[in-house]
Write a protein that holds these residues in place. Structure first.
Motif, PDB file in Angstrom:
ATOM      1  N   ALA A  75      29.339  -1.763  24.195  1.00 43.59           N
ATOM      2  CA  ALA A  75      28.220  -2.700  24.109  1.00 43.59           C
ATOM      3  C   ALA A  75      27.475  -2.792  25.444  1.00 43.59           C
ATOM      4  N   LEU A  76      28.226  -2.909  26.533  1.00 43.54           N
ATOM      5  CA  LEU A  76      27.596  -3.028  27.847  1.00 43.54           C
ATOM      6  C   LEU A  76      26.894  -1.732  28.246  1.00 43.54           C
ATOM      7  N   THR A  77      27.507  -0.590  27.938  1.00 42.13           N
ATOM      8  CA  THR A  77      26.874   0.694  28.243  1.00 42.13           C
ATOM      9  C   THR A  77      25.576   0.852  27.467  1.00 42.13           C
ATOM     10  N   SER A  78      25.563   0.403  26.219  1.00 41.88           N
ATOM     11  CA  SER A  78      24.368   0.541  25.393  1.00 41.88           C
ATOM     12  C   SER A  78      23.169  -0.171  26.010  1.00 41.88           C
ATOM     13  N   VAL A  79      23.406  -1.313  26.622  1.00 38.60           N
ATOM     14  CA  VAL A  79      22.304  -2.107  27.153  1.00 38.60           C
ATOM     15  C   VAL A  79      22.052  -1.827  28.632  1.00 38.60           C
ATOM     16  N   LEU A  80      23.119  -1.581  29.407  1.00 35.83           N
ATOM     17  CA  LEU A  80      22.985  -1.499  30.859  1.00 35.83           C
ATOM     18  C   LEU A  80      23.224  -0.106  31.433  1.00 35.83           C
ATOM     19  N   GLY A  81      23.554   0.864  30.595  1.00 34.30           N
ATOM     20  CA  GLY A  81      23.865   2.184  31.111  1.00 34.30           C
ATOM     21  C   GLY A  81      25.331   2.288  31.507  1.00 34.30           C
ATOM     22  N   PRO A  82      25.805   3.498  31.806  1.00 35.12           N
ATOM     23  CA  PRO A  82      27.243   3.716  32.005  1.00 35.12           C
ATOM     24  C   PRO A  82      27.794   3.188  33.322  1.00 35.12           C
ATOM     25  N   ASP A  83      26.941   2.898  34.310  1.00 37.17           N
ATOM     26  CA  ASP A  83      27.454   2.498  35.623  1.00 37.17           C
ATOM     27  C   ASP A  83      27.185   1.029  35.923  1.00 37.17           C
ATOM     28  N   TYR A  84      27.196   0.194  34.876  1.00 37.79           N
ATOM     29  CA  TYR A  84      26.967  -1.237  35.065  1.00 37.79           C
ATOM     30  C   TYR A  84      28.049  -1.836  35.965  1.00 37.79           C
ATOM     31  N   TYR A  85      27.752  -3.015  36.492  1.00 39.05           N
ATOM     32  CA  TYR A  85      28.668  -3.675  37.433  1.00 39.05           C
ATOM     33  C   TYR A  85      28.891  -5.111  36.992  1.00 39.05           C
ATOM     34  N   MET A  86      30.167  -5.534  36.937  1.00 35.86           N
ATOM     35  CA  MET A  86      30.483  -6.930  36.650  1.00 35.86           C
ATOM     36  C   MET A  86      30.199  -7.757  37.894  1.00 35.86           C
ATOM     37  N   HIS A  87      29.271  -8.693  37.773  1.00 34.29           N
ATOM     38  CA  HIS A  87      28.895  -9.509  38.913  1.00 34.29           C
ATOM     39  C   HIS A  87      30.072 -10.372  39.359  1.00 34.29           C
ATOM     40  N   PRO A  88      30.213 -10.645  40.660  1.00 33.51           N
ATOM     41  CA  PRO A  88      31.358 -11.434  41.137  1.00 33.51           C
ATOM     42  C   PRO A  88      31.328 -12.903  40.742  1.00 33.51           C
ATOM     43  N   HIS A  89      30.164 -13.400  40.273  1.00 38.59           N
ATOM     44  CA  HIS A  89      30.164 -14.773  39.769  1.00 38.59           C
ATOM     45  C   HIS A  89      30.617 -14.769  38.314  1.00 38.59           C
ATOM     46  N   ARG A  90      31.608 -15.578  38.027  1.00 40.29           N
ATOM     47  CA  ARG A  90      32.043 -15.794  36.646  1.00 40.29           C
ATOM     48  C   ARG A  90      32.604 -17.204  36.578  1.00 40.29           C
ATOM     49  N   HIS A  91      32.700 -17.765  35.393  1.00 40.32           N
ATOM     50  CA  HIS A  91      33.067 -19.178  35.312  1.00 40.32           C
ATOM     51  C   HIS A  91      33.789 -19.477  33.996  1.00 40.32           C
ATOM     52  N   MET A  92      34.733 -20.414  34.065  1.00 42.12           N
ATOM     53  CA  MET A  92      35.420 -20.891  32.872  1.00 42.12           C
ATOM     54  C   MET A  92      34.793 -22.225  32.453  1.00 42.12           C
ATOM     55  N   HIS A  93      34.209 -22.263  31.278  1.00 36.28           N
ATOM     56  CA  HIS A  93      33.572 -23.480  30.770  1.00 36.28           C
ATOM     57  C   HIS A  93      34.546 -24.215  29.846  1.00 36.28           C
ATOM     58  N   TYR A  94      34.583 -25.524  30.021  1.00 37.92           N
ATOM     59  CA  TYR A  94      35.575 -26.365  29.342  1.00 37.92           C
ATOM     60  C   TYR A  94      34.828 -27.516  28.669  1.00 37.92           C
ATOM     61  N   ASN A  95      34.903 -27.563  27.362  1.00 42.07           N
ATOM     62  CA  ASN A  95      34.170 -28.563  26.576  1.00 42.07           C
ATOM     63  C   ASN A  95      35.179 -29.440  25.843  1.00 42.07           C
ATOM     64  N   GLN A  96      35.326 -30.678  26.316  1.00 47.45           N
ATOM     65  CA  GLN A  96      36.308 -31.598  25.735  1.00 47.45           C
ATOM     66  C   GLN A  96      35.710 -32.421  24.605  1.00 47.45           C
TER      67      GLN A  96
END
Length: 483
Positions: free
Chosen positions: A37-58
């Motif tokens: 899926a990621l290759t289809s949209v971003l090409g084969p050498d895409y990079y996971m950005h260092p910002h990521r987050h866990m969202h918590y919905n109580q």
């Protein structure tokens, strides 16, 4: 899911460190489905950005995630309508509408103003992802169940402009929802052609003089949907609709954003008459109309490059910055602009300099000039991090909400070196990236680190090993287990 729940309940939200804290998550991103899926949209050498987050919905939280519709803070010098970036919302548990999934507004990624369109609540079994354009409007919905809801947000960036389709491409004719009230057919065709590696626009429909005139008259309709559709149809005719340029120009300032977007992309597709309107607006328009014109100029392609190079000398900071942005969007077709963009690295405005830095990495041409310039920028940016002398130029009207990037110039130089550094002199690039690792900006360091992994010379590996020794994360060490 048990690991994630334990971390949140006992240690708090790990933020950017969710992946090293729960490294089993990486196995999900290594599956063929996700990589495909990621290759289809971003090409084969895409990079996971260092910002990521866990969202918590109580349950019972009446304002989850702040409760407001929003776009995420962006990472480039400007938002791009073309899919250079995507986000993944990853659910580690079965999700129903009652559990408050992240609501998304399809098609809203092109709107600076909140469009208030139809909403989708993505649901599904554990392991479900929503893959969305980075700039889409979204928010957490209310959790009316009695279960805690988790969502992991990851972001990915394309490193190279497409040269050909990177998905199983069998049909060159896109199936766009042409009757949608907020259709942006010229914008969509621009993104579609770009993803397929097409360098120029070809008319989609034919029109005679009478049909063009009828559509020009429709541009004055009091109905915004009719104005927008008329603009779209004219643009799809290409140069055959060049007589519409002056009337389309009036719509750049339309109070309905969808109409204005259709007008600027149509102007970009109808030849030199439309391109000149956009260039004039870029130089003389308000900040709003100039920004809209910049997006439209993407559609003009290589034909706009010589004039955009000239705009880099314009007196107005906003015009210079937007010209640098559009040149980057032109990719390798803007290679003749590399010397002028390097000269712009000395501009008084930080925003102009930053756009020039990013564009050098996106163009990917004249490497022998661009890479030494980027290394020099990196070294100077890190050296100046703690300087009390603020640079001139305001540049604040577009990037005021990027406080999470401490060193915007160094960060952007690291991103450009991630894109093209492996093509240059390895010793020079490694030296520049080693300086980037000393930045106080976490994202500059992350990009520099990743760029070093692409070079793989002995010197680069030695630098990486040195960094690994100090930065290695132990996922088993936490508040409840310190040794």
């Amino acid at each position: 899911m048990k690991q994630i729940d334990y971390v949140l309940q006992n240690e708090g939200n790990p933020g950017n460190n969710i992946l090293p804290r729960v490294p089993d998550i990486q196995r999900f991103f290594d599956t063929p489905t996700v990589k495909g899926a990621l290759t289809s949209v971003l090409g084969p050498d895409y990079y996971m950005h260092p910002h990521r987050h866990m969202h918590y919905n109580q349950p019972g939280n009446q304002a989850p995630g702040g409760g407001q519709w929003h776009k995420d803070g962006y990472w480039s010098s400007m938002r791009s309508h073309r899919p250079w970036w995507v986000m993944m919302f990853y659910y580690t548990q079965d999700i129903t509408e009652e559990m408050g999934p992240t609501a998304i507004m399809p098609g809203s990624q092109y709107n600076e103003k909140f469009p208030n369109e139809a909403v989708i609540l993505p649901t599904g079994k554990a392991g479900t992802i929503a893959l969305v354009h980075f700039d889409i409007w979204h928010k957490a919905s209310l959790n009316t169940s009695n279960l805690d809801r988790y969502m992991l947000k990851f972001q990915f960036v394309r490193l190279q402009a497409p040269q050909s389709p990177s998905w199983n491409h069998t049909n060159g004719t896109p199936a766009f929802p042409v009757e949608a009230p907020s259709a942006h057919l010229n914008l969509w065709h621009d993104a579609w052609n770009w993803l397929r590696g097409e360098k120029s626009f070809k008319p989609v429909i034919t029109g005679n003089e009478d049909e063009v005139q009828a559509l020009i008259e429709e541009l004055a309709s009091e109905d915004a949907i009719r104005r927008g559709r008329a603009a779209d149809e004219l643009g799809l005719m290409g140069e055959a609709a060049s007589a519409a340029a002056s009337k389309l120009a009036a719509l750049i300032s339309d109070t309905v954003e969808d109409v204005a977007l259709n007008a600027v992309y149509a102007l970009g597709h109808i030849g030199s008459a439309g391109m000149q309107v956009l260039l004039t607006t870029l130089k003389e328009g308000s900040k709003l109309t100039a920004q809209r014109a910049a997006y439209g100029l993407q559609a003009a392609g290589a034909a706009a490059v010589p004039s955009l190079i000239d705009v880099l000398q314009h007196a107005e900071e906003n015009s210079r910055a937007l010209a640098a942005f559009v040149l980057g969007m032109a990719g390798i077709q803007a290679e003749p602009a590399v010397p002028a963009l390097i000269a712009a690295l000395a501009d008084a405005s930080e925003w102009v300099r930053r756009n020039a830095v990013e564009s050098l990495g996106m163009i990917g041409g004249a490497i022998e000039l661009a890479i030494p310039a980027l290394v020099r920028v990196m070294e100077e940016a890190v050296e100046q991090e703690h300087s009390e002398n603020e640079t001139a130029g305001n540049g604040d009207y577009y990037v005021h909400n990027q406080d999470y990037i401490k060193n915007k110039i160094g960060y952007t130089a690291a991103l450009s070196l991630l894109r093209i550094g492996k093509l240059g002199d390895p010793d020079l690039v490694v030296t520049g990236l080693q300086t980037g690792l000393l930045s106080s900006d976490r994202y500059t360091r992350a990009y520099a680190f990743e760029a070093l992994t692409a070079i793989r010379t002995d010197k680069a590996v030695d630098v990486l090993i040195s960094q690994y020794r100090a930065a290695r994360w132990c996922p088993d060490t936490h508040k409840a287990s310190t040794f």
